[in-house]
Design a protein around this motif. Structure first.
Motif, mmCIF file in Angstrom:
data_model
loop_
_atom_site.group_PDB
_atom_site.id
_atom_site.type_symbol
_atom_site.label_atom_id
_atom_site.label_comp_id
_atom_site.label_asym_id
_atom_site.label_seq_id
_atom_site.Cartn_x
_atom_site.Cartn_y
_atom_site.Cartn_z
ATOM 1 N N HIS A 84 5.437 -7.261 -7.469
ATOM 2 C CA HIS A 84 6.423 -7.726 -8.450
ATOM 3 C C HIS A 84 6.310 -9.211 -8.735
ATOM 4 C CE1 HIS A 84 9.380 -4.114 -8.226
ATOM 5 N NE2 HIS A 84 8.154 -3.781 -8.519
ATOM 6 N N VAL A 123 -3.638 -7.747 -9.781
ATOM 7 C CA VAL A 123 -3.105 -6.448 -9.361
ATOM 8 C C VAL A 123 -2.217 -6.609 -8.144
ATOM 9 C CG1 VAL A 123 -3.732 -4.192 -8.458
ATOM 10 C CG2 VAL A 123 -4.985 -5.130 -10.373
ATOM 11 N N TRP A 160 -4.126 -3.321 -1.297
ATOM 12 C CA TRP A 160 -2.735 -3.781 -1.286
ATOM 13 C C TRP A 160 -1.779 -2.675 -0.904
ATOM 14 C CZ3 TRP A 160 -2.373 -8.697 -0.907
ATOM 15 C CH2 TRP A 160 -3.455 -9.457 -1.353
ATOM 16 N N THR A 161 -2.328 -1.555 -0.382
ATOM 17 C CA THR A 161 -1.455 -0.469 0.073
ATOM 18 C C THR A 161 -1.559 -0.269 1.574
ATOM 19 O OG1 THR A 161 -1.774 0.645 -2.034
ATOM 20 C CG2 THR A 161 -0.878 1.950 -0.246
ATOM 21 N N LEU A 162 -2.797 -0.186 2.074
ATOM 22 C CA LEU A 162 -2.980 0.227 3.462
ATOM 23 C C LEU A 162 -3.100 -0.975 4.394
ATOM 24 C CD1 LEU A 162 -5.553 3.087 3.006
ATOM 25 C CD2 LEU A 162 -3.090 3.227 3.149
ATOM 26 N N TRP A 175 1.052 -7.778 -9.362
ATOM 27 C CA TRP A 175 1.855 -6.734 -10.011
ATOM 28 C C TRP A 175 2.456 -5.799 -8.973
ATOM 29 C CZ3 TRP A 175 -2.658 -5.830 -13.878
ATOM 30 C CH2 TRP A 175 -2.601 -6.820 -14.881
ATOM 31 N N ILE A 176 1.634 -5.438 -7.952
ATOM 32 C CA ILE A 176 2.136 -4.524 -6.936
ATOM 33 C C ILE A 176 3.305 -5.157 -6.196
ATOM 34 C CG2 ILE A 176 1.525 -3.556 -4.685
ATOM 35 C CD1 ILE A 176 -1.143 -2.762 -5.880
ATOM 36 N N TRP A 200 -6.441 -1.440 -5.269
ATOM 37 C CA TRP A 200 -5.231 -0.652 -5.048
ATOM 38 C C TRP A 200 -5.077 -0.315 -3.563
ATOM 39 C CZ3 TRP A 200 -4.887 4.997 -7.221
ATOM 40 C CH2 TRP A 200 -3.596 5.464 -7.091
ATOM 41 N N VAL A 201 -6.166 0.140 -2.960
ATOM 42 C CA VAL A 201 -6.115 0.501 -1.549
ATOM 43 C C VAL A 201 -5.858 -0.735 -0.700
ATOM 44 C CG1 VAL A 201 -7.544 1.250 0.381
ATOM 45 C CG2 VAL A 201 -7.502 2.582 -1.707
ATOM 46 N N PHE A 256 -10.805 -0.561 -9.414
ATOM 47 C CA PHE A 256 -9.359 -0.609 -9.279
ATOM 48 C C PHE A 256 -8.934 0.030 -7.961
ATOM 49 C CE2 PHE A 256 -5.211 1.436 -9.851
ATOM 50 C CZ PHE A 256 -4.445 0.299 -10.001
#
Lengths: 166, 335
Positions: B38, B32, B297-299, B35-36, B294-295, B290
């Protein structure tokens, strides 16, 4: 001294939650974007006529090298990578190299040999990969340098095109 | 005899599933994140890189074990097990589904049905922090010690809000039994995420803090503390920490599913087949898993004082407020 005035945050900004949601939505959309990874050994970079790879010797259609071992490339080489021993032949072209070695570890891919050659015998190929387990095997001899003309044709045409402009 | 056999099979399947999910999570994390960003992620070992966790495991086994000078030998060796064990123990009370009948045997889809399942998970799961503190302390390294200290401070601050959020759910359901809590949410509209939205939000945030995940991974905190509590750990001892951490994540996701998303209940399909229910449970858990990735690789990571501020000045008052409102409503309606 510069005083930095910090902006007073609004309630939505203080809560962070809207911005967190925005960040999450960005990463989620990026997830379905196209990967930009190039899987190198399987997907090599495209080469062009301008690509200056390792020098290779041109083999004529009669199976002999175009090289007449004049030694100009040897003299032009700034890295002293080329070693040539010439010999005589019974053919109309009276000379050919007995030994033609390029030390690939010394070669700096400058293309001076290609420019110096009066016989269109040496060209910079698009071959870029160079790896082995010892130094001795990276000194390429005649067998490793010899290439059929079609394999180098793109580069040959390109160089001829340049030379016509002069 | 039969009951023991059934019980053994259930233990094998559930623990195998837990460890398998934890291993796959390490792969999912890398996939993941790729993918985030690219990228493609691991894709060399097995089809689509599915065997990567196996390769990683083998690699960890062959790594050299390093014992730092001046380390407390006993605790240094004991600490990773102390983190992994509670994480794996807590899965025992998670109800994965209702009753099922197979080969003429009727059984419930969980290893143990405790009357106080919630308490058991909180009590045993809370032990995991000892492994981190002891590991940090036994390493005889300043980075490890700081990581352990931060972890303990963080866990204490967030465990409180988490428990208060759960208490609200317990008050609504009137039971400490996870199976009963799940059964009380059989209908889609009865899910606790609708009845206790604030508790759900609080639980999700504290869930990240409890499992030492981004943006609260202060036990690890690699830019400041090298690797935090596991700086000095190598080989399979590190692997055990890793496994424990991911197992804890899976169990927390299961707990969140049970507490707020109705466990194995399938939306709009009452009396669903047990396989469908199990699939629903796994899908809901996967959503939470997930979310973890997801978090991450965002915050960005919070600052430590911000973390403590958030824990004590925001989460705790909100949890208390939620509990107060819940209690008031319950006593007013006389339910």
């Amino acid at each position: 001294m510069a005083l930095v005035k910090r902006k007073e945050l609004s309630l939505a900004e203080k809560l962070y939650l809207p911005e967190i949601a925005r960040g999450l939505s960005i990463t989620l959309t990026k997830m379905f974007g196209k990967s930009i990874t190039r899987q190198y050994p399987e997907e090599p970079l495209p080469t062009t006529a301008v690509t200056r790879g390792q020098p290779r010797l041109v083999e004529r259609q009669d199976g002999h090298l175009a090289c007449v071992s004049c030694g100009l490339c040897e003299a032009a080489c700034p890295a002293y990578a080329i070693t040539i021993d010439g010999q005589e032949t019974d053919r109309p072209i009276e000379r050919e190299p007995e030994r033609f070695e390029i030390d690939m570890l010394r070669c700096i891919l400058c293309g001076f040999c290609e420019e110096a050659c009066p016989k269109d015998a040496i060209f910079m190929s698009s071959e870029l990969e160079l790896a082995d387990y010892d130094r001795a095997s990276l000194v390429y001899g005649l067998d490793q340098l010899r290439r059929q003309r079609p394999a180098l044709q793109r580069r040959i045409d390109y160089i001829h095109g340049i030379n016509e402009r002069w | 005899m039969n009951t023991i056999l059934v019980w053994l099979i259930k233990v094998l399947i559930i623990y195998g599933g837990l460890l398998g999910t934890a291993a796959l999570m390490t792969l999912a994390e890398r996939k993941v994140s790729a993918w985030i960003q690219h990228r493609k992620g691991p894709n060399r070992v097995g089809p689509c890189g599915i065997l990567q966790p196996l390769a990683d495991g083998v690699k960890l086994f062959f790594k050299e074990e390093v014992l730092p000078a001046g380390a407390n030998r006993l605790l240094f060796r004991f600490a990773p097990a102390l983190t992994a064990l509670p994480a794996m123990m807590t899965v025992a009370v998670i109800p994965f589904g209702g009753e099922l009948e197979l080969f003429g045997i009727t059984t419930k889809l969980s290893i143990a049905d405790l009357d106080i399942g919630v308490l058991y998970i909180l009590a045993v799961g809370g032990l995991g922090i000892y492994g981190i503190i002891l590991g940090g302390w036994a390493s005889n390294s300043k980075y490890s010690l700081l990581g352990g200290l931060r972890a303990s401070a963080q866990m204490v601050s967030y465990e409180l809000s988490m428990i208060l959020a759960i208490v609200a759910v317990i008050a609504v359901t009137g039971s400490l039994d996870l199976r009963e809590i799940a059964q009380a949410q059989a209908a889609f509209t009865d899910w606790n995420i609708w009845r206790q939205p604030l508790a759900c939000g609080l639980f999700v945030v504290t869930m990240f803090a409890e499992t030492n995940r981004h943006p609260f991974d202060f036990a690890e905190c690699e830019p400041e503390l090298v690797g935090g509590f596991h700086t000095e750990y190598s080989s399979m001892k590190f692997g055990l920490y890793f496994l424990g951490e991911y197992s804890a994540m899976v169990v927390m996701a299961c707990l969140a599913t049970t507490l707020f998303l109705g466990g194995w209940s399938v939306p709009f399909v009452p009396e669903a087949h047990w396989l469908l229910g199990l699939a629903a449970f796994m899908a809901k858990t996967a959503c939470f898993l997930f979310l973890y990735i997801w978090v991450r690789w965002t915050l960005p990571r919070l600052r430590f004082d911000q973390l403590m501020g958030l824990g004590w000045k925001v989460m705790l008052p909100l949890a208390l407020l939620n509990l107060f409102i819940t209690g008031a409503l319950l006593s007013l309606t006389g339910a």
